[in-house]
Design a protein around this motif. Sequence first.
Motif, PDB file in Angstrom:
ATOM      1  N   LYS A 283       0.825  -1.201   0.000  1.00 11.53           N
ATOM      2  CA  LYS A 283       0.000   0.000   0.000  1.00 11.53           C
ATOM      3  C   LYS A 283       0.864   1.258   0.000  1.00 11.53           C
ATOM      4  CE  LYS A 283      -1.899  -1.182   3.919  1.00 11.53           C
ATOM      5  NZ  LYS A 283      -1.146  -2.413   4.204  1.00 11.53           N
ATOM      6  N   THR A 284       1.819   1.281   0.943  1.00 16.06           N
ATOM      7  CA  THR A 284       2.709   2.435   0.990  1.00 16.06           C
ATOM      8  C   THR A 284       3.480   2.558  -0.310  1.00 16.06           C
ATOM      9  OG1 THR A 284       2.889   2.267   3.382  1.00 16.06           O
ATOM     10  CG2 THR A 284       4.641   3.460   2.249  1.00 16.06           C
ATOM     11  N   THR A 285       3.920   1.434  -0.838  1.00 21.46           N
ATOM     12  CA  THR A 285       4.652   1.453  -2.105  1.00 21.46           C
ATOM     13  C   THR A 285       3.807   2.064  -3.213  1.00 21.46           C
ATOM     14  OG1 THR A 285       5.826  -0.529  -1.385  1.00 21.46           O
ATOM     15  CG2 THR A 285       5.911   0.001  -3.733  1.00 21.46           C
TER      16      THR A 285
ATOM     17  N   PHE B 146       2.448  11.037   5.461  1.00 25.69           N
ATOM     18  CA  PHE B 146       3.253   9.834   5.622  1.00 25.69           C
ATOM     19  C   PHE B 146       2.817   9.056   6.856  1.00 25.69           C
ATOM     20  CE2 PHE B 146       5.670  12.562   2.942  1.00 25.69           C
ATOM     21  CZ  PHE B 146       6.327  11.710   2.087  1.00 25.69           C
ATOM     22  N   GLN B 147       3.097   7.751   6.790  1.00 20.37           N
ATOM     23  CA  GLN B 147       2.726   6.876   7.882  1.00 20.37           C
ATOM     24  C   GLN B 147       3.393   7.313   9.190  1.00 20.37           C
ATOM     25  OE1 GLN B 147       3.315   2.840   6.647  1.00 20.37           O
ATOM     26  NE2 GLN B 147       1.940   1.993   8.173  1.00 20.37           N
ATOM     27  N   ASP B 148       4.623   7.824   9.089  1.00 21.86           N
ATOM     28  CA  ASP B 148       5.258   8.312  10.320  1.00 21.86           C
ATOM     29  C   ASP B 148       5.481   9.827  10.280  1.00 21.86           C
ATOM     30  OD1 ASP B 148       6.979   7.772   8.330  1.00 21.86           O
ATOM     31  OD2 ASP B 148       8.455   6.736   9.529  1.00 21.86           O
TER      32      ASP B 148
ATOM     33  N   LEU C 140      -2.998   9.603   1.275  1.00 26.68           N
ATOM     34  CA  LEU C 140      -3.033   9.535   2.728  1.00 26.68           C
ATOM     35  C   LEU C 140      -2.582   8.154   3.180  1.00 26.68           C
ATOM     36  CD1 LEU C 140      -6.583  11.121   3.105  1.00 26.68           C
ATOM     37  CD2 LEU C 140      -4.413  12.300   3.361  1.00 26.68           C
ATOM     38  N   ASP C 141      -1.467   8.099   3.882  1.00 27.24           N
ATOM     39  CA  ASP C 141      -0.981   6.812   4.365  1.00 27.24           C
ATOM     40  C   ASP C 141      -1.359   6.667   5.831  1.00 27.24           C
ATOM     41  OD1 ASP C 141       0.202   4.390   4.523  1.00 27.24           O
ATOM     42  OD2 ASP C 141       2.194   5.039   3.889  1.00 27.24           O
ATOM     43  N   GLU C 142      -2.483   6.005   6.075  1.00 25.38           N
ATOM     44  CA  GLU C 142      -3.001   5.814   7.425  1.00 25.38           C
ATOM     45  C   GLU C 142      -3.087   7.122   8.199  1.00 25.38           C
ATOM     46  OE1 GLU C 142      -2.247   2.388   9.175  1.00 25.38           O
ATOM     47  OE2 GLU C 142      -1.357   1.401   7.455  1.00 25.38           O
TER      48      GLU C 142
ATOM     49  N   SER D  62       7.623  -3.038   6.140  1.00 21.19           N
ATOM     50  CA  SER D  62       6.463  -2.154   6.123  1.00 21.19           C
ATOM     51  C   SER D  62       6.201  -1.719   7.562  1.00 21.19           C
ATOM     52  CB  SER D  62       5.264  -2.888   5.555  1.00 21.19           C
ATOM     53  OG  SER D  62       4.777  -3.814   6.494  1.00 21.19           O
ATOM     54  N   GLY D  63       5.313  -0.718   7.719  1.00 18.06           N
ATOM     55  CA  GLY D  63       5.045  -0.185   9.044  1.00 18.06           C
ATOM     56  C   GLY D  63       4.650  -1.252  10.054  1.00 18.06           C
ATOM     57  N   GLY D  64       3.747  -2.106   9.662  1.00 21.05           N
ATOM     58  CA  GLY D  64       3.258  -3.118  10.589  1.00 21.05           C
ATOM     59  C   GLY D  64       4.304  -4.168  10.899  1.00 21.05           C
TER      60      GLY D  64
HETATM   61 MG   LIG Z   1       2.674   1.156   4.891  1.00 19.28          MG
END
Ligand SMILES: [Mg+2]
Lengths: 243, 343, 343, 268, 268
Positions: free
Chosen positions: B38-40, B77-79, B153-155, C131-133
Amino acid sequence: GSEGGTAAAPATTPAATAAAPTELTVFAAASLTETFTELGKTFEAAHPGTTVKFNFGSSATLATQITQGAPADVFAAASPATMKTVTDAGLATAPTVFVKNKLQIAVPPDNPAKVESLKDLTDPEVKVALCAEQVPCGAAAVKALDAAGLKVTPVTLEQDVKATLTKVELGEVDAALVYQTDVIASAGKVTGIAFPEADQAINDYPIAALSKAPAADLAKQFVDLVLSQQGKDVLTKAGFEAP
Amino acid sequence: MTLTAALRLTRPNFRLDLDLEVAPGEVVALLGPNGAGKTTALRLLAGLTRLTEGHITLDDQPLHDLPVEKRPIGMVFQDYLLFPHLSALDNVAFGLRCQGTGKAESRRRAFEWLARVGLEDHANVRPRQLSGGQAQRVALARALVIDPRLLLLDEPLAALDAHTRLEIRSHLRRHLADFDGATVLVTHDPLDAMVLADRLIVIERGQVVQEGVPADVARRPRTDYVARLVGLNLYRGTAAGHHIKVDDILFTVTEHLEGPAFLVFAPSAVALYRTRPDGSPRNLWQATIDGVERHGDNMRIHLDGPISAAADITPAAVAELDLTPGQTVWASIKATETHAYPA
Amino acid sequence: MTLTAALRLTRPNFRLDLDLEVAPGEVVALLGPNGAGKTTALRLLAGLTRLTEGHITLDDQPLHDLPVEKRPIGMVFQDYLLFPHLSALDNVAFGLRCQGTGKAESRRRAFEWLARVGLEDHANVRPRQLSGGQAQRVALARALVIDPRLLLLDEPLAALDAHTRLEIRSHLRRHLADFDGATVLVTHDPLDAMVLADRLIVIERGQVVQEGVPADVARRPRTDYVARLVGLNLYRGTAAGHHIKVDDILFTVTEHLEGPAFLVFAPSAVALYRTRPDGSPRNLWQATIDGVERHGDNMRIHLDGPISAAADITPAAVAELDLTPGQTVWASIKATETHAYPA
Amino acid sequence: MAGTGREAVAGRLPWVLVVPAGLGLLFLVLPLAGLLVRAPWATLGERLVEPEVLEALRLSLVTATVATGICLVLGVPLAWCLARLSFPGRRVVRALVTVPLVLPPVVGGVALLLVLGRRGLVGQWLDSAFGITLPFTTAGVVVAEAFVAMPFLVISVEGALRAADLRFEEAAATLGASRWVVFRRVTLPLIAPGIVAGAVLCWARALGEFGATITFAGNFPGQTQTMPLAVYLALETEPEAAIVLSLVLLAVSVIILASLRDRWVNSP
Amino acid sequence: MAGTGREAVAGRLPWVLVVPAGLGLLFLVLPLAGLLVRAPWATLGERLVEPEVLEALRLSLVTATVATGICLVLGVPLAWCLARLSFPGRRVVRALVTVPLVLPPVVGGVALLLVLGRRGLVGQWLDSAFGITLPFTTAGVVVAEAFVAMPFLVISVEGALRAADLRFEEAAATLGASRWVVFRRVTLPLIAPGIVAGAVLCWARALGEFGATITFAGNFPGQTQTMPLAVYLALETEPEAAIVLSLVLLAVSVIILASLRDRWVNSP
Ligand SMILES: [Mg+2]
Ligand SMILES: Nc1ncnc2c1ncn2[C@@H]1O[C@H](COP(=O)(O)OP(=O)(O)OP(=O)(O)O)[C@@H](O)[C@H]1O
Ligand SMILES: Nc1ncnc2c1ncn2[C@@H]1O[C@H](COP(=O)(O)OP(=O)(O)OP(=O)(O)O)[C@@H](O)[C@H]1O
Ligand SMILES: [Mg+2]
């Protein structure tokens, strides 16, 4: 007054052109710092409105600078070899030897190794510093030792005479071969011991007005001053010997 | 069509192959397990990772050749990646300044957005001094303030507390409703996806496994992952009329189907018995208890046997039936509580 | 008593004041809105932040004077903080190596834990490529492998997908059940808290606002934050017998109470009418619709009026009643659907 | 007692780090003690008012600062290119940057004369086209110092760039920042400590630079005679004076660095 | 065309960075070109087989490497203390570390003699107690080089430490790592690029070191005569030879740096 830059010289900066008649640039070996500074003051007094600029450094560096086009009027070298670089490049003619310098054995005031003659330096227990052969005082030392038929193994071959002297002053070595002038200049921090073989290893200091000198007249007058009796007095007071 | 993309990427251990179409104003959610890509996919859309193959077209303009900064995107970003040397306000104003907006105006608009995410008190605070959720809200404001054509939007809500989440979710919803660009949203949270997205795309191991409007995906999961996401038991079997055969068990369903079919039912619809019951439910099988855990107010029982299933029953019933792992029970489900559709 | 702590910290804009007692084997969840001080409390327990005042005692040993590395703790950070230069395996093995375990043995045990979190395939991967998780699971394994006496978890499940979350949650539960040390868990997710924790402590602005076993907290919220967290409408009023007066509305409840009292009811229990109904529900008031949003399968209606409330009704009902923001409706709730308790 | 800079509860001091650190400090500081013991304090006051000393000091500070400025302007972009662009021959370029580090300074001075001297490759063109001659001018001092000091800056800054988290730069790019804006508004502030460290090295190296300066720019009081050159000449005549001059240079630079660096370093 | 090192789609090259970078590179490389043009290539082969040249080259490489080793062992802990401990007088210590940067090398040599020489503060005790004398020995060369080069390492590494994310160190501490273990297993690997940069600077500075070496350790072929000393002496008589020697030193160091650094830098 004097004429400006000769036709052969590339155009100088505007500032230099304006200042040319009243400014004299002297490139001199670092060992001449004190004496030439004094002579420079004398020269300025005799030529009101003229300033003498000195560039003191290692003779070899000065020679390189001159061959690379440095705006110098007078070159006073500490060895004929460096002067030869300049004359070979056609930048000066007929240098004159204005002083000589003689070697002495320098020892710390307490003379821990009890050195009295050149022969004492061959003792392996005695730590000796010499100048490197490539620099004038080293060449002179080699000549002196050859003349005496002695072989000395030094612990170091220093890059110039002042460095050699420092080693004696700090007691790192027990003896070194340095110029008489340096012993005098050290003002009692080392003791000088003259030795007869020194006469066979005298170093000549040549001086020349440069052929492309921006202030040729002044250059000539300065060389004359150095060669004059007044110049000799100043130089011999510092321990140099008249040629 | 606002966004059309064919995203192909090959990495030593991973291949992404995703076709994406997002209409103007539409919000598409990418769902998938950890490491699904997903992030990719978002990074490919943003230009942060180079496509191995494929294309990206936004508003009839090819996007894949544009460098990141020329793409009209906003990304969370996720972070978070808030700039540590800038205050929250300046973080938000950053994008506006890049677009050439004046300093005062940028800050004014940035402050407006900070206020919208409820952080007007933290405008001058450095990211290091923000809590996790506060940081995420700043990141959201930073991406939204520049009015992007494509919002990535990443989470965006993962770190928010329940209350803020609700609030930010409705802000986000409202903004997304006004927003005439395309939005691609990555999330793990089925509720976020249901509330925010017009369409879901579920990917697993880089491949699309299901796609559709949220209600449809929720009612008719096609993979285990989706089924678990929406909290259903899912089986694949062969239908013949009102019967579906899953492994050796024959289920009766209300739908009429032929051929390969999916069968789902909710864990709460499963009834458990210590001995074989004699009631109306026709769908009955014997199972072994694999585990018991609390699940909300109820207990969730993991069943093994010919088919594995989850069953939710009340703590009182657990005590009464004295259910412990390893025990054998009878499980049943009413036909009306099942749902079947073609595979 | 395994852990007794009095955590006091003063920052320019923030004061934390939290007393904590965690019995051996007990899991206490810290809940609270963003910025409440949850992470700060964990950092104080870990020794990463210095107490302004107070003490921490673990197994009758004062902990607050020990440096971080001497405290028998395991910690999972909100943003993982995996060492970027070590593989996943070496990240997990790190703590064991610090305890003096041999290299081979450390790696063996680390690999075991990686396998437990389902990442045996990623043992040799650098964190940057996770990945994040996946990263969060490695962080969890890293903290658990060293068998800490006090386990500190800062949102250990936040970045996990629904499926993995379930799995890791039960792993975590199982491990926590075996675990005879104290656990303090920070989370936003009420479900995580309910499933994992034996006791909840809710903090807001650095102060404890409610404490108790999960079911109790869920049934009897004492602040708006908690009420929203567990999905209830909460009001504070004055009780007299079976009546509670909230603002100007008199509610009839089943409990018998006197004095200040709380009243809660679920959004799904609220019924809406276009005109004043004539039925049995005695608790009736007129409200304005503030907003409508999807909420799972239902629609959530935000009501304004003398009291604000949320009501969940089916999409069909919304369409039938033609509810739109700004409209006035009648809301009612049956006395049996309410719950009241002393404030 | 010592404690960490952060709020954490302090642990036992790691003696295995503190002991070598102490030794290192001793090694750097003891020779200074030797100088202090030996210095002729009596004549210090008198030296300090000599106009030539002040002139040399001023010249040293000015040229070192200007040289550092030039190094920052040219060197930081160079470091960025080495760290962030991949182009054929990058390894070679990176190796070439270290050249002036290894070149004995006097040879560096000769090389500068060969290129920028009045008869040098570029110098003769500069002279004929613009009438600019660098050797034996204050500008020449700056050139010599910059040449010798720039690699320190480039290498420090490149190291900082490589250690920085690229993802902040990605985030900035998604916000529409061009590479230049990313560089100026994100990269630069993030690597500020590295740049400060590099600039300090660069400035200090320029301040202490001797060989290339005397060779390329000569040794003219008031024009090209910086403190190290004055120290060199003093060594020829009165070594004690050389020590005093060195201590003056030291004191001034240490005061400047101590007051500036702490401010810069602590600001982000 | 140039592209970024990462997978991202390349944008327009920021000329405002690339142009000054190019100028900077030119500035560093042009003088080298001057040397190359001027070098007497004919005599190169002959020089290279002179045993004294090889001896000086070997000695330079060995002493610079040993000095860098010493600097790493003492300097990295010192940098760590400066960056991570807060103790009274830290500012002063940090300023004192820069002392050898600013001290003209010859004066540095004198200072070393005053402390470690035969009659020096510490040296006379070393001599009488252990019979160790450093001046005029290869060990003395190493000491002089380390003294001059250490600040480069300390300052680079301190910069890298300040830029590093402290939270990884916190995470390591919660896993039971003492400060020393944190340092060795987390901090060091994280700041590896900074340490490599510092070590490169330090090594290169030691390799080119001239003034302090000749003053403290003297100049004796095979024992204390490093390449820069040989180059300096050659300059006195035959400048061409000096250029050749410098080029040899350059070539060797550039080859070593280019082959080592890329490996180190790219490894993390
Ligand atoms: Mg991700
Ligand atoms: N920089 C990278 N280099 C190589 N592989 C990577 C890199 N980043 C991610 N991967 C791998 O690519 C796959 C997809 O990763 P991605 O980050 O897109 O997952 P995701 O769907 O976002 O997961 P999550 O929900 O956990 O964030 C994973 O297998 C991951 O290990
Ligand atoms: N290093 C810091 N310096 C100063 N203030 C800080 C620092 N870290 C956090 N704060 C402030 O302290 C308060 C508590 O922060 P904390 O990180 O403990 O919140 P939290 O409960 O963990 O929130 P979240 O759920 O968002 O992670 C917040 O107001 C925050 O802004
Ligand atoms: Mg937090």
